[in-house]
Design a protein around this motif. Structure first.
Motif, PDB file in Angstrom:
ATOM      1  N   TRP A   1       0.851  -1.192   0.026  1.00  0.00           N
ATOM      2  CA  TRP A   1      -0.060   0.044  -0.155  1.00  0.00           C
ATOM      3  C   TRP A   1       0.760   1.288  -0.106  1.00  0.00           C
ATOM      4  O   TRP A   1       2.108   1.051   0.634  1.00  0.00           O
ATOM      5  CB  TRP A   1      -0.893   0.057   1.137  1.00  0.00           C
ATOM      6  N   GLY A   2       0.324   2.432  -0.547  1.00  0.00           N
ATOM      7  CA  GLY A   2       0.927   3.483  -0.647  1.00  0.00           C
ATOM      8  C   GLY A   2       0.356   4.261   0.688  1.00  0.00           C
ATOM      9  O   GLY A   2      -0.521   3.792   1.668  1.00  0.00           O
ATOM     10  N   GLN A   3       0.814   5.533   0.876  1.00  0.00           N
ATOM     11  CA  GLN A   3       0.532   6.200   2.006  1.00  0.00           C
ATOM     12  C   GLN A   3      -0.897   6.957   2.023  1.00  0.00           C
ATOM     13  O   GLN A   3      -1.417   7.474   3.115  1.00  0.00           O
ATOM     14  CB  GLN A   3       1.713   7.197   2.395  1.00  0.00           C
ATOM     15  N   GLY A   4      -1.360   7.105   0.805  1.00  0.00           N
ATOM     16  CA  GLY A   4      -2.668   7.699   0.589  1.00  0.00           C
ATOM     17  C   GLY A   4      -2.465   9.057   0.152  1.00  0.00           C
ATOM     18  O   GLY A   4      -1.576   9.886   0.488  1.00  0.00           O
ATOM     19  N   THR A   5      -3.485   9.624  -0.767  1.00  0.00           N
ATOM     20  CA  THR A   5      -3.688  11.120  -0.828  1.00  0.00           C
ATOM     21  C   THR A   5      -4.927  11.333  -0.974  1.00  0.00           C
ATOM     22  O   THR A   5      -6.054  10.653  -1.029  1.00  0.00           O
ATOM     23  CB  THR A   5      -2.963  11.078  -2.415  1.00  0.00           C
ATOM     24  N   GLN A   6      -5.055  12.628  -0.215  1.00  0.00           N
ATOM     25  CA  GLN A   6      -6.438  13.212   0.118  1.00  0.00           C
ATOM     26  C   GLN A   6      -7.020  13.817  -1.121  1.00  0.00           C
ATOM     27  O   GLN A   6      -6.507  14.703  -1.777  1.00  0.00           O
ATOM     28  CB  GLN A   6      -6.337  14.284   1.370  1.00  0.00           C
TER      29      GLN A   6
END
Length: 116
Positions: free
Chosen positions: A106-111
């Motif tokens: 998984w990546g860290q995410g983007t809002q």
């Protein structure tokens, strides 16, 4: 070492578009299903779209026609083009790479925030 780094999130008005990018390293696309999930506040993470190891795009029904997933093997990039955004699309979007074995990254995410 596998790394997935998302970018491209931000604030957009209703009806607008965004393109999310996922820079991958340490994976071979032909051996991994790569895709996108999202998680809205207080909700579970849900699957949005993916590209199979063979390069076939797949979509959850809720996103067909509005979102388009693609990849560029020469740049090790996975993209999610999102059109017709609505406030209910507000969420953290995560890049994922998984194979038929035990590997699931998984990546860290983007809002992404869609204002009404």
């Amino acid at each position: 070492q596998v790394q997935l780094v998302e970018s491209g999130g931000g604030l957009v008005q209703t009806g607008g578009s965004l393109r999310l990018s996922c820079k991958t390293s340490g994976i071979i696309f032909s051996r991994y299903r790569t895709g996108w999930y999202r998680q809205a506040p207080g909700e579970e993470r849900v699957w949005v779209a993916a590209i199979t190891e063979g390069g076939t795009p797949k979509y959850a029904d809720s996103f067909k026609g509005r979102f388009t997933i693609s990849r560029d093997s020469t740049k090790n990039m996975v993209y999610l083009q999102m059109n017709g955004l609505m406030p209910e699309d507000t969420a953290v979007y995560y890049c994922n790479a998984a194979n038929s074995g035990a590997f699931d990254f998984w990546g860290q995410g983007t809002q992404v925030t869609v204002s009404s």
